[in-house]
Design a protein around this motif. Structure first.
Motif, PDB file in Angstrom:
ATOM      1  N   GLU A  60     -11.022   2.586  -9.660  1.00 46.58           N
ATOM      2  CA  GLU A  60     -10.170   2.301 -10.813  1.00 46.58           C
ATOM      3  C   GLU A  60      -9.532   0.919 -10.698  1.00 46.58           C
ATOM      4  OE1 GLU A  60      -9.754   3.925 -13.655  1.00 46.58           O
ATOM      5  OE2 GLU A  60     -11.341   5.266 -12.964  1.00 46.58           O
ATOM      6  N   GLU A  61      -9.189   0.503  -9.491  1.00 50.42           N
ATOM      7  CA  GLU A  61      -8.641  -0.843  -9.304  1.00 50.42           C
ATOM      8  C   GLU A  61      -9.720  -1.900  -9.539  1.00 50.42           C
ATOM      9  OE1 GLU A  61      -6.317  -1.430  -5.742  1.00 50.42           O
ATOM     10  OE2 GLU A  61      -5.634   0.650  -5.747  1.00 50.42           O
ATOM     11  N   ARG A 102      -1.042  -0.280  -9.362  1.00 52.04           N
ATOM     12  CA  ARG A 102      -1.858  -1.501  -9.379  1.00 52.04           C
ATOM     13  C   ARG A 102      -2.781  -1.516 -10.596  1.00 52.04           C
ATOM     14  NH1 ARG A 102      -0.886  -0.648  -4.010  1.00 52.04           N
ATOM     15  NH2 ARG A 102      -2.466   0.956  -3.675  1.00 52.04           N
ATOM     16  N   VAL A 103      -3.338  -0.364 -10.912  1.00 49.70           N
ATOM     17  CA  VAL A 103      -4.225  -0.270 -12.070  1.00 49.70           C
ATOM     18  C   VAL A 103      -3.478  -0.648 -13.346  1.00 49.70           C
ATOM     19  CG1 VAL A 103      -5.555   1.322 -13.509  1.00 49.70           C
ATOM     20  CG2 VAL A 103      -5.757   1.432 -11.015  1.00 49.70           C
ATOM     21  N   LYS A 106       0.813  -1.220   0.000  1.00 49.64           N
ATOM     22  CA  LYS A 106       0.000   0.000   0.000  1.00 49.64           C
ATOM     23  C   LYS A 106       0.848   1.272   0.000  1.00 49.64           C
ATOM     24  CE  LYS A 106      -3.652  -2.448  -0.048  1.00 49.64           C
ATOM     25  NZ  LYS A 106      -4.373  -2.605  -1.333  1.00 49.64           N
ATOM     26  N   LYS A 111       1.612   3.679  -5.206  1.00 56.24           N
ATOM     27  CA  LYS A 111       0.416   4.386  -5.656  1.00 56.24           C
ATOM     28  C   LYS A 111      -0.594   3.411  -6.251  1.00 56.24           C
ATOM     29  CE  LYS A 111       2.688   8.800  -6.653  1.00 56.24           C
ATOM     30  NZ  LYS A 111       2.994   9.814  -7.698  1.00 56.24           N
ATOM     31  N   SER A 112      -1.871   3.734  -6.054  1.00 57.27           N
ATOM     32  CA  SER A 112      -2.937   2.905  -6.602  1.00 57.27           C
ATOM     33  C   SER A 112      -2.819   2.782  -8.115  1.00 57.27           C
ATOM     34  CB  SER A 112      -4.302   3.493  -6.230  1.00 57.27           C
ATOM     35  OG  SER A 112      -5.345   2.785  -6.853  1.00 57.27           O
ATOM     36  N   GLU A 113      -2.321   3.829  -8.755  1.00 55.61           N
ATOM     37  CA  GLU A 113      -2.192   3.819 -10.206  1.00 55.61           C
ATOM     38  C   GLU A 113      -1.265   2.704 -10.692  1.00 55.61           C
ATOM     39  OE1 GLU A 113      -1.144   6.949 -13.848  1.00 55.61           O
ATOM     40  OE2 GLU A 113      -0.931   7.556 -11.747  1.00 55.61           O
ATOM     41  N   VAL A 141     -11.232  -1.752  -2.473  1.00 55.42           N
ATOM     42  CA  VAL A 141     -10.203  -1.026  -3.216  1.00 55.42           C
ATOM     43  C   VAL A 141     -10.858   0.081  -4.032  1.00 55.42           C
ATOM     44  CG1 VAL A 141      -8.738  -3.072  -3.323  1.00 55.42           C
ATOM     45  CG2 VAL A 141     -10.301  -2.591  -5.215  1.00 55.42           C
ATOM     46  N   PRO A 142     -10.080   1.075  -4.458  1.00 51.86           N
ATOM     47  CA  PRO A 142     -10.639   2.186  -5.240  1.00 51.86           C
ATOM     48  C   PRO A 142     -11.305   1.726  -6.529  1.00 51.86           C
ATOM     49  CG  PRO A 142      -8.427   2.714  -4.460  1.00 51.86           C
ATOM     50  CD  PRO A 142      -8.648   1.272  -4.154  1.00 51.86           C
TER      51      PRO A 142
END
Length: 557
Positions: free
Chosen positions: A409-410, A367-368, A360, A363-365, A406-407
Motif C-alpha cells: 500500500e505504501e 504513511r499511506v 516506524k 502505523k503504515s496507514e 515497504v508494504p
C-alpha cells in the motif's frame, strides 16, 4: 561532434538599478556623494538568470523578476564549461557559501554571488563599480550612521525579516526607492534553486540624514482576513511578514514613524498589484505554452478523497505530535484544504513529513494517507517550492529509495505521488536532478531514485503498480534523460515485455522504447536485438501499437 563541444555559451551580467533613477538625482543630497544607481545583478547563462538573496541561490528566466528589463547588460564572455558541471557548482554554492542564512546586505549579497560565478565561468570579475558600491555607501555619513543599526538588527542584516528590509533579496541597500507594497516573484525551475519566493518589501523612507520606517497600521492588521481572500483571488504567494516586521521594530526601539500620504500609498499599492498581476499572467501564459508543446504526461487526478485522507491522517497520529508538528499539520490543512499557496508551509514542514514517513512506531496507514495527500499536492503548480525545501535532507527521496522494502500500500501511494509530479514542468525537472548525496552507503540522486521507482513498479507482480510504473516510465521517456538512464529503463521494458501486458500499458511502454531509441541511438537498439523480445511479437494487438512497432523496427535496422 568535437566542433559542437567547442562552441561556447555566452555569459551576461544583467544589472538593475533598484531605485529606478532616484539614486542619481537624490544621492548627493542624502549621502553627500553621487551614485549612478543602487545595483542588483544576476548572471545569465544556459537560458536562465541566476542570483542570490536572503532566500538563497535562485533562478528565473532572463529578466523574469518584477524588476523587468535590466538597465545595463554586460557581456562577460563565453564559457565552455558543460551545463551539468555548472549546475553542480551552483548547487554546491547554494549548500555552502551562499546559503540563505549567509546573506549579508553589504558584505555577502547578490553582487558577491555574481562576481564569484563570473570568475568560475569566464575567469573575469564583474565591473568594479558594482562590487565597490556597498563600501562606498558605508563610507558616507549616512552609511556610517546606519551601520550600527544594521549590525544590531537580525544579525548583521542577514535575514529578510529584519526591520530594515531594503529589498534584501535583491542585494544592495535601496533606501532611495519609493515605498511600494510587497510584490512576489513566481519561481520557475529548470535547475535546482532553493525554494524561496523573492520578496520586495521596501517600506522605509529617508528624511534629511535620518532613516525611519513605515509601520503596518491597525486597519491593515484588522483586515487580515480580507487580505487573505484577496491573495487567493490574485494568486499571490506572500509570507505575511507585516506583523513580524512591526514586532521587530518595536523590540529594536524604532521611535519615529513617518506615514506616506494616503493617496500615495493607495496609488503605490495599485501600481504594485497591477505589476504583480501582469507578471503572473505572463508567467501563466508561458507555462501554458510549454505545456502545449510537450507530450501530455500520464497522471492520476481523481483517485484520492482529499478530505477523507486528511481526516484519517489526523486520527492516526492524534496524541503523538509535538507542538511544532501540530503546526505543520495546520499548515498542510491550509495548503491542501484551504487552497493557500505553498508559502503556508513553514521551514519545519519537511521535518514533519520525515517523522511520518520514517517513524516506524507509527502505523503504515499514516504513511499511506500522507503520501496520498502529497500525490494531490503534486498536481499543484507551486509544489516545487515544497520539494526544494528537501534539497538538504532528501527526506522524500530517501524514503522512495526503499520502495522495494515497504508494504504494498505504501508502494502504491508512493508511485501515485511520483506519477503526478510530472503534471508540472518544474516538479518533473526536479525528479531528474543529478546532484548526489549518500544514504545507507548508497550514492543517490533524484534521477536514480526516480528510475528505481519506475523499474520496481513496472516489474512488480501487482497490476496496479505495473499500471503506475508504466505511467512513470512513459513520462520519463518524454523528458531529456541521459543515455545511461535510457539504457537502464530499456532493460526493464524488455523484461516487462516477456510478460503479458495489457494493451494500454504496452502502448505506453512501446512509446517509451521508441523514444529511448532516439535518445541512445546505438545502445538501445543493440539491447533490443541482443536481449529481445522483438517488438514485432506484439504486432496485431492494436492499430496504434502496429504504427509504433513499425517506427521502432526502422531504428533497429
Amino acid at each position: 561532434m568535437a566542433d559542437l563541444e567547442n562552441i561556447g555559451v555566452t555569459v551576461e551580467l544583467h544589472v538593475y538599478d533598484l531605485t529606478k533613477g532616484l539614486a542619481a538625482s537624490l544621492s548627493q543630497m542624502l549621502l553627500g556623494k553621487h551614485l549612478d544607481g543602487v545595483w542588483h545583478t544576476g548572471i545569465v547563462a544556459y537560458g536562465r538568470e541566476y542570483f542570490f538573496g536572503s532566500g538563497g541561490v535562485q533562478s528565473v528566466r532572463p529578466s523574469g523578476t518584477v524588476l523587468g528589463q535590466p538597465d545595463r547588460i554586460v557581456n562577460l564572455g563565453d564559457t565552455f564549461i558543460p551545463y551539468e558541471v555548472f549546475l553542480d557548482y551552483v548547487l554546491g554554492l547554494g549548500d555552502s557559501t551562499f546559503r540563505s542564512d549567509d546573506y549579508d546586505l553589504f558584505r555577502h549579497n547578490c553582487n558577491t554571488f555574481s562576481n564569484e560565478v563570473s570568475q568560475f565561468l569566464c575567469g573575469t570579475e564583474i565591473p568594479k563599480y558594482i562590487i565597490d558600491l556597498p563600501q562606498e555607501i558605508l563610507n558616507t555619513p549616512l552609511g556610517a550612521a546606519i551601520q550600527p543599526l544594521l549590525d544590531s538588527l537580525g544579525g548583521n542584516s542577514r535575514r529578510s525579516t529584519s526591520v530594515l528590509n531594503p529589498s534584501a533579496d535583491l542585494g544592495i541597500l535601496s533606501f532611495l526607492a519609493p515605498p511600494v507594497q510587497p510584490s512576489y516573484l513566481q519561481q520557475q525551475q529548470q535547475v535546482e534553486p532553493p525554494a524561496r519566493e523573492l520578496e520586495l518589501n521596501t517600506q522605509e523612507l529617508c528624511r534629511t540624514n535620518r532613516v525611519s520606517f513605515i509601520e503596518p497600521n491597525n486597519e491593515e492588521q484588522s483586515h487580515k482576513k480580507e487580505k487573505k481572500k484577496k491573495r487567493k483571488k490574485e494568486g499571490h504567494r506572500s509570507r505575511k511578514q507585516g506583523s513580524s516586521m512591526a514586532d521587530s521594530e518595536s523590540q529594536n526601539g524604532s521611535d519615529e514613524v513617518i506615514e506616506a500620504p494616503a493617496e500615495t500609498k493607495e496609488k503605490s499599492g495599485r501600481d504594485a498589484e497591477k505589476s504583480v498581476a501582469e507578471f503572473e499572467e505572463q508567467e501563466r501564459q508561458e507555462a501554458e505554452a510549454k505545456k502545449k508543446q510537450r507530450e501530455p504526461p500520464i497522471i492520476f487526478k481523481d483517485l484520492v478523497d482529499l478530505q477523507a485522507e486528511f481526516d484519517g491522517l489526523v486520527d492516526l497520529i492524534a496524541g503523538v505530535l509535538t507542538p511544532e508538528e501540530q503546526q505543520s499539520m495546520e499548515e498542510l490543512h491550509q495548503y491542501m484544504l484551504e487552497d493557500e499557496g505553498s508559502w503556508a508551509l513553514g521551514d519545519s514542514f519537511l521535518n514533519f513529513v520525515g517523522r511520518i514517513l520514517h517513524d516506524k512506531s507509527l502505523k503504515s496507514e499514516a504513511r499511506v494517507k500522507l503520501l496520498h495527500i502529497l500525490a494531490v499536492a503534486a498536481l499543484k503548480d507551486d509544489v516545487i517550492l515544497m520539494l526544494h525545501q528537501d534539497r538538504r535532507e532528501h527526506i522524500l527521496m530517501n524514503f522512495a529509495q526503499d520502495i522495494d522494502r515497504v508494504p504494498l500500500e505504501e508502494q502504491l501511494s508512493l508511485t501515485l505521488f511520483f506519477a503526478n509530479l510530472f503534471e508540472n514542468l518544474s516538479s518533473s525537472e526536479w525528479l531528474l536532478y543529478i546532484s548526489e548525496w549518500q544514504y545507507c552507503n548508497n550514492t543517490l540522486s533524484n534521477i536514480r531514485v526516480t528510475t528505481k521507482v519506475a523499474v520496481n513498479s513496472l516489474l512488480s507482480e501487482n497490476t496496479t503498480l505495473q499500471d503506475r510504473g508504466s505511467a512513470i516510465l512513459h513520462n520519463l521517456a518524454c523528458k531529456e534523460v541521459f543515455d545511461d538512464v535510457a539504457v537502464e529503463l530499456t532493460m526493464a521494458l524488455l523484461q516487462y515485455f516477456n510478460s503479458n501486458p495489457p494493451e494500454e500499458n504496452l502502448y505506453r511502454c512501446m512509446k517509451a522504447l521508441h523514444r529511448f531509441c532516439q535518445i541512445s541511438a546505438q545502445d538501445v537498439p543493440q539491447l533490443v536485438q541482443m536481449i529481445g523480445p522483438e517488438p514485432s511479437k506484439f504486432k496485431g494487438t492494436s492499430e496504434r501499437l502496429d504504427l509504433l512497432i513499425t517506427e521502432i523496427n526502422r531504428k533497429l535496422r
